[in-house]
Design an enzyme around this catalytic site. Structure first.
Site, short mmCIF file in Angstrom:
data_model
loop_
_atom_site.label_atom_id
_atom_site.label_comp_id
_atom_site.label_asym_id
_atom_site.label_seq_id
_atom_site.Cartn_x
_atom_site.Cartn_y
_atom_site.Cartn_z
N GLU A 412 10.30 -7.60 -14.92
CA GLU A 412 10.19 -7.36 -13.48
C GLU A 412 11.06 -8.35 -12.72
OE1 GLU A 412 6.27 -7.46 -11.76
OE2 GLU A 412 5.46 -6.13 -13.28
C1 NOJ Z 1 3.89 -8.21 -10.27
C2 NOJ Z 1 3.10 -6.99 -10.63
O1 NOJ Z 1 3.11 -6.87 -12.02
C3 NOJ Z 1 3.63 -5.71 -10.02
O2 NOJ Z 1 2.72 -4.70 -10.27
C4 NOJ Z 1 3.89 -5.90 -8.55
O3 NOJ Z 1 4.37 -4.72 -7.97
C5 NOJ Z 1 4.88 -7.03 -8.38
N1 NOJ Z 1 4.31 -8.24 -8.91
C6 NOJ Z 1 5.28 -7.29 -6.93
O4 NOJ Z 1 4.20 -7.82 -6.24
#
Ligand code: NOJ
Length: 583
Positions: A412
């Site tokens: 991410e």
């Molecule tokens: C981490 C989380 O895993 C994800 O679900 C979320 O959208 C992002 N942070 C952004 O806040």
């Protein structure tokens, strides 16, 4: 014999030391943009999670998750939003895979909803075939499009029954239930899925789910809840890794990792030892809390010291941080084929002593530090998310030095914008991606073993307690329209170029991409604006037929102007009267 033992002991010690080198806190060079490409085979992707995008919360036999229940309670989520329909991803597999093809993604990261597969969370109760069919369809479409699925088993949507019956992650029985769910996924999808993340961001599950209660299940057990939840999550992760290793790896030849999140913590003053120690504590309490047991078998020493000392001062017989037995340590150590890393932002850190008062003990006060931000850092969306690209390179190098340079997939990374902003020309997001991806490239040049990158997220979606008020998507989703249409933001065009060039070939080209991306998005912007006008016109028409709103409209459209006109007339009469009297 004794000599042999001593030699072995020294050898093991050297091995341990060589896998946890010292990180150099005193060097932070902010070098200029680096033009160059990524290693061949580098994997580019985008991500999502089940509760945030699927919708269909009660369709086709799905059971309730803790997020279904939590979001239906008033006052928990911004605007009382829920993920009931979200992006309707459950019904749009084909459409969404087309978007991924358009981007030329190499991989797509998504999560499996546990209660969609096992409605109560307990495998012996019932398996929902329709749920299996849905993920089958998604995986097959991805593979037909040459997109590798990277699957997360737990992205926060615990079956509600497990929360109600056992207290969720506060209870050790979750380890076996989770292992059964994971085994079912390996059995059903493992012939096609080769990359598994057991958990996504367990830090959030533990701290926000069981310490502050801002997230589902909304439990507030300050000073203990997060540590206990994390302890069980780490054990559950290890068990699932062993299950795969002993029962499936031979046939399926896949990899099992965990996706951990970590903000970077930079010492306010890199020449001040106290600040350096505080910054290291910040990172150890965040990423190290999970990574150190998984790579080295036990919690970071600094956590054991701080929480242990504070618990003692609070008159507790044992530390609030649970302990692993020697058998557990060796069982947990090394249970990671790759490290998934989620990273968004950075903080400056300085030392701050918190008194050890039992009543106010918490994960946050245990760390004895203060977090600061530089007011010059851009923060276009979420209030916690400042764009600090160099922090990403620092974090990646920290991982390399601490955990023996593991294989890393960035699971991410991305940035949000505020709700009211229906702007598809997201120049600031292009800037964020450009700079963060570039710092990752520099980290690879530093020798960090990064194999893939996942932009977060493919679509705008339900952003947990923030509801739909924060948009992270490369694609804009019109949530007011029942069909949830998707529109590409400018960042789609830019990311696509990064992918097709496998990096940043040269300055002229990269600037051209950016210019072109912003040019093309303006036509999509017009389309969206027109669409929105149409839907607000439709909304107004709908409102006129609603008696309550018609009444309110009557107030604003008839009563307010009438009162205004009357007051103007009265003032004019009064003025004339005054003037007359003066004459
Ligand atoms: C981490 C989380 O895993 C994800 O679900 C979320 O959208 C992002 N942070 C952004 O806040």
């Amino acid at each position: 014999m004794v000599l042999l033992c001593v030699v072995c002991h020294v050898f093991v010690l050297v091995l341990c030391l060589s896998s946890a080198e010292d990180f150099d806190w005193t060097k932070n060079s902010h070098s200029s943009f680096y033009y160059g490409t990524f290693p061949a085979g580098f994997s580019w992707g985008a991500g999502s999670s089940a509760y945030q995008t699927e919708g269909a919360w009660d369709k086709d036999g799905k059971g309730l998750s803790i997020w279904d229940v939590f979001s239906h309670k008033k006052g928990k989520i911004q605007q009382n939003d829920t993920g009931d329909s979200s992006c309707e991803g459950y019904h749009k597999v084909k459409d969404d895979v087309s978007l991924m093809k358009e981007l030329k993604l190499n991989h797509y990261r998504f999560s499996i909803s546990w209660p969609r597969l096992i409605p109560t969370g307990i495998k012996s109760d019932h398996i929902n075939e329709k749920g299996i069919q849905y993920y089958d369809e998604l995986i097959n479409h991805l593979l037909e499009s040459k997109i590798t699925p990277i699957v997360t088993l737990y992205h926060w949507d615990l079956p509600q029954v497990l929360q109600e019956k056992y207290g969720g992650w506060q209870n050790i029985s979750m380890v076996n239930h989770f292992n059964e769910f994971a085994s079912l996924c390996f059995e059903k999808f493992g012939n096609r899925v080769k990359y598994w993340n057991t958990f996504n961001n367990p830090w959030s599950v533990a701290v926000e789910g069981y310490e502050t209660g801002e997230h589902a299940p909304g439990v507030r057990l300050r000073g203990t809840g997060a540590y206990r939840a994390a302890h069980h999550i780490i054990k559950a992760h290890a068990k699932v890794w062993h299950t795969y290793d002993t029962q499936w790896r031979g046939k399926q030849k896949g990899l099992v990792g965990i996706s951990l999140s970590g903000d970077w913590g930079e010492p306010v003053d890199i020449s001040n030892q106290k600040d350096i120690e505080a910054a290291e504590r910040y990172v150890q309490f965040y990423l190290g809390w999970f990574a150190t047991p998984i790579f080295h078998g036990d919690y970071p020493q600094v956590m054991k010291d701080f929480i242990g000392r504070k618990s003692n001062q609070q008159g507790l017989g044992t530390s609030r941080l649970p302990t692993f037995s020697p058998q557990e340590k060796s069982y947990i150590k090394g249970t990671c084929d790759f490290l998934g890393l989620g990273h968004f932002t950075t903080r400056y850190i300085t030392q701050k002593n918190n008194p050890s008062v039992r009543s106010s003990s918490s994960y946050f006060t245990d760390r004895d530090l203060a977090e600061l931000v530089d007011p010059r850092w851009p923060d276009p969306g979420s209030e916690w998310l400042y764009s600090v690209p160099w922090g990403f390179r620092r974090l990646l190098n920290f991982v390399k030095s601490q955990y023996g340079n593991p294989m890393i997939y960035v699971t991410e990374n991305g940035v949000s914008e505020k709700m009211l902003c229906t702007e598809l020309c997201d120049d600031w997001r292009i800037q964020y991606y450009k700079d963060y991806i570039n710092e990752m490239l520099k980290a690879i040049k530093d020798g960090v073993n990064v194999k893939g990158y996942t932009a977060w997220s493919l679509l705008d979606k339900f952003e947990w307690d923030e509801g739909y008020s924060e948009r992270f998507g490369l694609y804009y989703v019109d949530f007011r329209n029942k069909n949830k249409p998707r529109y590409p933001k400018a960042s789609v065009q830019f990311y696509k170029r990064v992918i097709s060039s496998n990096g940043f070939p040269n300055q002229r080209e990269v600037e051209n991409w950016r210019r072109k991306a912003v040019e093309t998005c303006s036509s999509s912007n017009q389309l969206l604006a027109a669409e929105e006008q149409r839907s607000s016109a439709a909304n107004i028409l709908r409102l006129i037929h609603d008696p309550l709103t018609s009444h309110m409209e009557m107030v604003t459209e008839i009563v307010v102007p009438t009162v205004c006109t009357l007051s103007i007339l009265l003032s004019a009469v009064f003025l004339m009267f005054l003037l007359r009297r003066r004459n």
